[in-house]
Design a protein around this motif. Structure first.
Motif, PDB file in Angstrom:
ATOM      1  N   GLN A 127       0.827  -1.205   0.000  1.00  0.00           N
ATOM      2  CA  GLN A 127       0.000   0.000   0.000  1.00  0.00           C
ATOM      3  C   GLN A 127       0.863   1.258   0.000  1.00  0.00           C
ATOM      4  OE1 GLN A 127      -2.857   0.029   3.187  1.00  0.00           O
ATOM      5  NE2 GLN A 127      -4.185  -1.459   2.194  1.00  0.00           N
ATOM      6  N   LEU A 128       1.872   1.277   0.870  1.00  0.00           N
ATOM      7  CA  LEU A 128       2.762   2.440   0.937  1.00  0.00           C
ATOM      8  C   LEU A 128       3.440   2.689  -0.407  1.00  0.00           C
ATOM      9  CD1 LEU A 128       4.394   1.729   4.424  1.00  0.00           C
ATOM     10  CD2 LEU A 128       2.999   3.726   3.863  1.00  0.00           C
ATOM     11  N   ALA A 129       3.933   1.626  -1.034  1.00  0.00           N
ATOM     12  CA  ALA A 129       4.646   1.777  -2.306  1.00  0.00           C
ATOM     13  C   ALA A 129       3.711   2.280  -3.404  1.00  0.00           C
ATOM     14  CB  ALA A 129       5.271   0.441  -2.708  1.00  0.00           C
ATOM     15  N   ALA A 130       2.459   1.776  -3.447  1.00  0.00           N
ATOM     16  CA  ALA A 130       1.510   2.186  -4.487  1.00  0.00           C
ATOM     17  C   ALA A 130       1.181   3.672  -4.382  1.00  0.00           C
ATOM     18  CB  ALA A 130       0.241   1.348  -4.397  1.00  0.00           C
ATOM     19  N   VAL A 131       0.965   4.153  -3.168  1.00  0.00           N
ATOM     20  CA  VAL A 131       0.625   5.566  -2.969  1.00  0.00           C
ATOM     21  C   VAL A 131       1.826   6.445  -3.294  1.00  0.00           C
ATOM     22  CG1 VAL A 131      -0.056   7.288  -1.263  1.00  0.00           C
ATOM     23  CG2 VAL A 131      -1.131   5.036  -1.248  1.00  0.00           C
ATOM     24  N   ARG A 132       2.999   6.047  -2.846  1.00  0.00           N
ATOM     25  CA  ARG A 132       4.191   6.863  -3.094  1.00  0.00           C
ATOM     26  C   ARG A 132       4.527   6.946  -4.576  1.00  0.00           C
ATOM     27  NH1 ARG A 132       7.371   4.402   2.159  1.00  0.00           N
ATOM     28  NH2 ARG A 132       6.711   6.028   3.631  1.00  0.00           N
ATOM     29  N   ALA A 133       4.216   5.900  -5.329  1.00  0.00           N
ATOM     30  CA  ALA A 133       4.491   5.930  -6.766  1.00  0.00           C
ATOM     31  C   ALA A 133       3.640   7.006  -7.446  1.00  0.00           C
ATOM     32  CB  ALA A 133       4.202   4.559  -7.379  1.00  0.00           C
ATOM     33  N   VAL A 134       2.359   7.097  -7.085  1.00  0.00           N
ATOM     34  CA  VAL A 134       1.488   8.116  -7.679  1.00  0.00           C
ATOM     35  C   VAL A 134       1.915   9.511  -7.245  1.00  0.00           C
ATOM     36  CG1 VAL A 134      -0.885   8.944  -7.870  1.00  0.00           C
ATOM     37  CG2 VAL A 134      -0.436   6.488  -7.807  1.00  0.00           C
ATOM     38  N   LEU A 135       2.238   9.681  -5.960  1.00  0.00           N
ATOM     39  CA  LEU A 135       2.658  10.999  -5.472  1.00  0.00           C
ATOM     40  C   LEU A 135       3.965  11.432  -6.113  1.00  0.00           C
ATOM     41  CD1 LEU A 135       1.828  10.786  -1.648  1.00  0.00           C
ATOM     42  CD2 LEU A 135       0.507  11.862  -3.472  1.00  0.00           C
ATOM     43  N   SER A 136       4.877  10.491  -6.322  1.00  0.00           N
ATOM     44  CA  SER A 136       6.147  10.825  -6.964  1.00  0.00           C
ATOM     45  C   SER A 136       5.918  11.337  -8.383  1.00  0.00           C
ATOM     46  CB  SER A 136       7.053   9.588  -6.991  1.00  0.00           C
ATOM     47  OG  SER A 136       8.257   9.861  -7.663  1.00  0.00           O
ATOM     48  N   ASP A 137       5.016  10.693  -9.115  1.00  0.00           N
ATOM     49  CA  ASP A 137       4.691  11.161 -10.471  1.00  0.00           C
ATOM     50  C   ASP A 137       4.074  12.554 -10.425  1.00  0.00           C
ATOM     51  OD1 ASP A 137       5.622   8.786 -11.473  1.00  0.00           O
ATOM     52  OD2 ASP A 137       3.642   7.861 -11.651  1.00  0.00           O
ATOM     53  N   LEU A 138       3.241  12.790  -9.408  1.00  0.00           N
ATOM     54  CA  LEU A 138       2.592  14.101  -9.274  1.00  0.00           C
ATOM     55  C   LEU A 138       3.634  15.194  -9.020  1.00  0.00           C
ATOM     56  CD1 LEU A 138      -0.073  15.720  -9.037  1.00  0.00           C
ATOM     57  CD2 LEU A 138      -0.041  15.195  -6.590  1.00  0.00           C
ATOM     58  N   TYR A 139       4.591  14.930  -8.129  1.00  0.00           N
ATOM     59  CA  TYR A 139       5.635  15.919  -7.847  1.00  0.00           C
ATOM     60  C   TYR A 139       6.481  16.174  -9.090  1.00  0.00           C
ATOM     61  CZ  TYR A 139       4.504  14.833  -2.940  1.00  0.00           C
ATOM     62  OH  TYR A 139       3.876  14.641  -1.755  1.00  0.00           O
ATOM     63  N   THR A 140       6.795  15.110  -9.822  1.00  0.00           N
ATOM     64  CA  THR A 140       7.634  15.249 -11.011  1.00  0.00           C
ATOM     65  C   THR A 140       6.947  16.096 -12.073  1.00  0.00           C
ATOM     66  OG1 THR A 140       8.645  13.090 -10.580  1.00  0.00           O
ATOM     67  CG2 THR A 140       8.866  13.995 -12.805  1.00  0.00           C
ATOM     68  N   GLU A 141       5.660  15.832 -12.310  1.00  0.00           N
ATOM     69  CA  GLU A 141       4.936  16.578 -13.338  1.00  0.00           C
ATOM     70  C   GLU A 141       4.807  18.052 -12.977  1.00  0.00           C
ATOM     71  OE1 GLU A 141       1.229  14.729 -14.172  1.00  0.00           O
ATOM     72  OE2 GLU A 141       2.119  12.823 -14.777  1.00  0.00           O
ATOM     73  N   ARG A 142       4.671  18.347 -11.687  1.00  0.00           N
ATOM     74  CA  ARG A 142       4.541  19.741 -11.252  1.00  0.00           C
ATOM     75  C   ARG A 142       5.898  20.388 -11.018  1.00  0.00           C
ATOM     76  NH1 ARG A 142      -0.188  21.587  -9.307  1.00  0.00           N
ATOM     77  NH2 ARG A 142       0.890  22.875  -7.774  1.00  0.00           N
ATOM     78  N   ASP A 143       6.981  19.598 -11.179  1.00  0.00           N
ATOM     79  CA  ASP A 143       8.339  20.093 -10.934  1.00  0.00           C
ATOM     80  C   ASP A 143       8.427  20.722  -9.545  1.00  0.00           C
ATOM     81  OD1 ASP A 143      10.976  20.555 -11.445  1.00  0.00           O
ATOM     82  OD2 ASP A 143      10.649  22.466 -12.465  1.00  0.00           O
ATOM     83  N   ALA A 144       7.852  20.009  -8.568  1.00  0.00           N
ATOM     84  CA  ALA A 144       7.804  20.496  -7.195  1.00  0.00           C
ATOM     85  C   ALA A 144       8.534  19.519  -6.289  1.00  0.00           C
ATOM     86  CB  ALA A 144       6.352  20.636  -6.728  1.00  0.00           C
ATOM     87  N   PRO A 145       9.120  20.014  -5.200  1.00  0.00           N
ATOM     88  CA  PRO A 145       9.793  19.105  -4.260  1.00  0.00           C
ATOM     89  C   PRO A 145       8.792  18.239  -3.526  1.00  0.00           C
ATOM     90  CG  PRO A 145       9.703  21.332  -3.356  1.00  0.00           C
ATOM     91  CD  PRO A 145       9.194  21.426  -4.765  1.00  0.00           C
ATOM     92  N   ALA A 146       9.249  17.087  -3.088  1.00  0.00           N
ATOM     93  CA  ALA A 146       8.379  16.184  -2.335  1.00  0.00           C
ATOM     94  C   ALA A 146       7.979  16.828  -1.015  1.00  0.00           C
ATOM     95  CB  ALA A 146       9.089  14.854  -2.091  1.00  0.00           C
ATOM     96  N   VAL A 147       6.712  16.653  -0.649  1.00  0.00           N
ATOM     97  CA  VAL A 147       6.192  17.225   0.592  1.00  0.00           C
ATOM     98  C   VAL A 147       6.599  16.321   1.753  1.00  0.00           C
ATOM     99  CG1 VAL A 147       4.089  17.917   1.820  1.00  0.00           C
ATOM    100  CG2 VAL A 147       4.246  18.215  -0.663  1.00  0.00           C
ATOM    101  N   PRO A 148       7.031  16.887   2.885  1.00  0.00           N
ATOM    102  CA  PRO A 148       7.379  16.054   4.047  1.00  0.00           C
ATOM    103  C   PRO A 148       6.232  15.122   4.421  1.00  0.00           C
ATOM    104  CG  PRO A 148       8.043  18.326   4.412  1.00  0.00           C
ATOM    105  CD  PRO A 148       7.268  18.321   3.132  1.00  0.00           C
ATOM    106  N   GLU A 149       6.582  13.881   4.769  1.00  0.00           N
ATOM    107  CA  GLU A 149       5.580  12.830   4.966  1.00  0.00           C
ATOM    108  C   GLU A 149       5.623  12.299   6.396  1.00  0.00           C
ATOM    109  OE1 GLU A 149       4.614   9.130   2.203  1.00  0.00           O
ATOM    110  OE2 GLU A 149       6.283   8.702   3.554  1.00  0.00           O
ATOM    111  N   LEU A 150       4.434  12.148   6.979  1.00  0.00           N
ATOM    112  CA  LEU A 150       4.269  11.501   8.272  1.00  0.00           C
ATOM    113  C   LEU A 150       3.361  10.297   8.067  1.00  0.00           C
ATOM    114  CD1 LEU A 150       4.449  11.288  11.372  1.00  0.00           C
ATOM    115  CD2 LEU A 150       2.545  12.912  11.508  1.00  0.00           C
ATOM    116  N   VAL A 151       3.848   9.111   8.393  1.00  0.00           N
ATOM    117  CA  VAL A 151       3.081   7.878   8.184  1.00  0.00           C
ATOM    118  C   VAL A 151       2.266   7.573   9.434  1.00  0.00           C
ATOM    119  CG1 VAL A 151       3.215   5.406   7.714  1.00  0.00           C
ATOM    120  CG2 VAL A 151       4.792   6.983   6.573  1.00  0.00           C
ATOM    121  N   ALA A 152       0.954   7.413   9.250  1.00  0.00           N
ATOM    122  CA  ALA A 152       0.059   7.019  10.333  1.00  0.00           C
ATOM    123  C   ALA A 152      -0.396   5.585  10.072  1.00  0.00           C
ATOM    124  CB  ALA A 152      -1.141   7.956  10.415  1.00  0.00           C
ATOM    125  N   ILE A 153       0.068   4.649  10.894  1.00  0.00           N
ATOM    126  CA  ILE A 153      -0.304   3.243  10.739  1.00  0.00           C
ATOM    127  C   ILE A 153      -1.625   3.045  11.475  1.00  0.00           C
ATOM    128  CG2 ILE A 153       0.449   0.854  11.020  1.00  0.00           C
ATOM    129  CD1 ILE A 153       3.314   1.956  11.308  1.00  0.00           C
TER     130      ILE A 153
END
Length: 521
Positions: free
Chosen positions: A391-417
């Motif tokens: 689940q973590l990998a699937a979500v991060r893959a989409v967010l990574s593509d979103l950051y790349t397309e917007r040419d924006a730095p990755a937003v700091p992440e806090l994981v809530a299990i």
């Protein structure tokens, strides 16, 4: 001769090819049984107790959920009418579904294939169907003509006939030729994973923007899959005949399938314009929050991980909570505050899933911008899920593509299990060791919420302008803004006003400049 007779009569200690095939078939049968149990009521009760949706007092009245369930089909009822006059009393039944999946040992192992098919089972159940059985085939690649191999496809046809199913759902995205080829064999409707997800989105979309986004995704999915039936689809006397060109200009004209494609493209262009216009309001609200220096936190994560439950627990928003996939489609933004009283916003976003259809990613691009524009991403993962790392990998893959397309730095992440009350302690320990910035919580019981709020407060951006001011007592609104949007280091009430040593944003610092305390040497 005696030796040959002994070898023929004594049982061999080596498993034969037939034995291996039988064992493999039994293992697949056991896997299918586990998959069909995966989305049942017992599994839901194990996670959430007596209430399958795990509602708490923080979730409110859940009136939207009552409306949604009032429209849900009921099992055991027929769709046929005994008399045409009984239209008003039509009875609905659940669509009877058989699952089909293909996996390759080069891409995944058996456990991952089971999790994927179990997720497809839950998707089909959420879409309003009754999952009867399933087949899982191990192949290097899916068959280009029928998705499954010819033998397995025929076995699927026999299973469909035996179960009385009316739909086959494949765990993958089918081409138009694969869908036609498999339909010709099984003799019932065949749909793929993407079609099921789109159907769920169509059922759950409520806002005008959400409905437009879903329609756009459906049209993008439909466009390459249109099909016609021979010359009857063409229109005679096309081309320039209407303009009086005459002999030599008559051609087959525009076929009906071409006309359909043109109309779909026109509708898609209109929907894109409408969605862009609808997003203006959200952009303006986001700009206003930025101008007021209100930090933003976006809740992202896998579908059914408990994002809406967590939002309700933290803010009392009362948004819809359901033990189903993609229960939430429309983004919700609510106000929250840190333990010391500093305000920030919490935005609930649409959930993710493995192999999320690119049509949906494109259609919901404006919604996902809430994540890219936020200061912190609260990444919620289901700790009780069989594969939380996936689940973590699937979500991060989409967010990574979103950051790349917007040419924006990755937003700091806090994981809530989330769902820590139902998760295996060993799984929680493993996740907490792997994820450096993570906290175990339970939106249902409230466990870990204090730590989660403290971690959010630590990650929010700190105002960067430090100043010492004496604010007159008749300008109390400025003192309030310093407390709510800044960080007060020291405070004292004097005869001239309120003395503050604080860190604030540049905009507020400019307004306080006239009250700055100047120190004499």
């Amino acid at each position: 001769m005696n030796q040959r007779h002994a070898s023929a009569t004594e049982p061999s200690t080596e498993p034969t090819h037939t034995d291996r095939d039988t064992e493999s078939s039994l293992e697949f049968d056991r896997a299918i049984a586990r998959i069909l149990r995966g989305h049942g009521e017992n599994a839901a009760q194990e996670v959430h107790g007596d209430d399958p949706d795990g509602h708490t007092s923080f979730d409110g009245d859940q009136l939207d959920l009552a409306d949604r369930r009032a429209l849900r089909r009921a099992a055991g009822l027929s769709t046929e009418l005994s008399d045409v006059t009984e239209v008003e009393y039509r009875q609905l039944r659940l669509e009877r579904v058989v699952l089909a999946g293909v996996w390759s040992s080069a891409d995944s192992n058996r456990a991952e294939a089971e999790v994927s098919l179990q997720e497809l089972s839950a998707l089909a159940a959420t879409a309003g169907s009754d999952v009867l059985a399933g087949v899982l085939q191990r192949r290097t690649t899916p068959d280009v003509a029928t998705y499954l191999g010819s033998g397995k496809a025929q076995a699927l046809a026999d299973l469909v006939a035996a179960e009385g199913a009316d739909t086959v759902v494949c765990d993958g995205e089918l081409s138009a030729s694969q869908r036609r080829g498999l339909e010709d064999i099984v003799k019932v409707k065949v749909v793929d994973r993407t079609a099921v997800i789109l159907d769920i989105f169509a059922q759950h979309a409520k806002s005008r923007e959400g409905k437009a986004q879903v329609e756009l995704a459906q049209l993008e999915y439909l466009l390459p899959r249109l099909r016609g039936w021979g010359e009857s689809m063409s229109r005679q006397a096309g081309g320039r005949v209407a303009g009086g060109a005459g002999i030599g200009s008559r051609g087959p004209g525009e076929t009906k399938i071409e006309l359909d494609r043109r109309r779909i493209r026109g509708r898609m262009a209109k929907l894109r314009r409408e969605i862009k216009g609808m997003g203006t309001t959200r952009v303006e609200k986001r700009s206003l929050r930025h101008a007021r220096a209100v930090p933003a936190v976006s809740i992202a994560g896998y579908t059914n991980a408990g994002k809406s439950s967590l939002l309700n627990r933290l803010t009392g928003a009362g948004v819809l909570v359901e033990n189903a996939l993609f229960a939430t489609l429309d983004p919700t933004v609510r106000r929250a505050q840190t333990p010391e009283g500093r305000p920030y916003t919490l935005a609930d976003t649409v959930g993710f899933v493995r192999a999320l259809p690119h049509q949906l990613v494109e259609a919901f691009r404006s919604t996902l911008e809430e994540v890219a524009e936020s200061d912190v991403v609260l990444h919620v993962v289901d700790g009780s899920h069989p594969d939380p790392e996936g689940q973590l990998a699937a979500v991060r893959a989409v967010l990574s593509d979103l950051y790349t397309e917007r040419d924006a730095p990755a937003v700091p992440e806090l994981v809530a299990i989330n769902k820590a009350d139902a998760a295996d302690p060993e799984v929680l320990d493993r996740l907490l060791r792997k994820e450096k910035n993570a906290v175990a919580v339970s939106a249902r019981t409230g466990a870990g919420m204090d730590e989660l709020l403290a971690r959010i407060a630590e990650m929010l951006p700190v105002p960067d302008v430090e100043l010492e001011v004496v604010v007159p007592y008749d300008r109390g609104e400025l003192v309030h803004r310093v407390h709510t949007t800044g960080q007060v280091l020291d405070e004292e009430h004097t005869a001239d006003g309120t003395r503050l040593l604080a860190r604030v944003r540049p905009r507020l610092a400019a307004e306080l400049e006239r009250f700055r305390l100047t120190r004499t040497a």
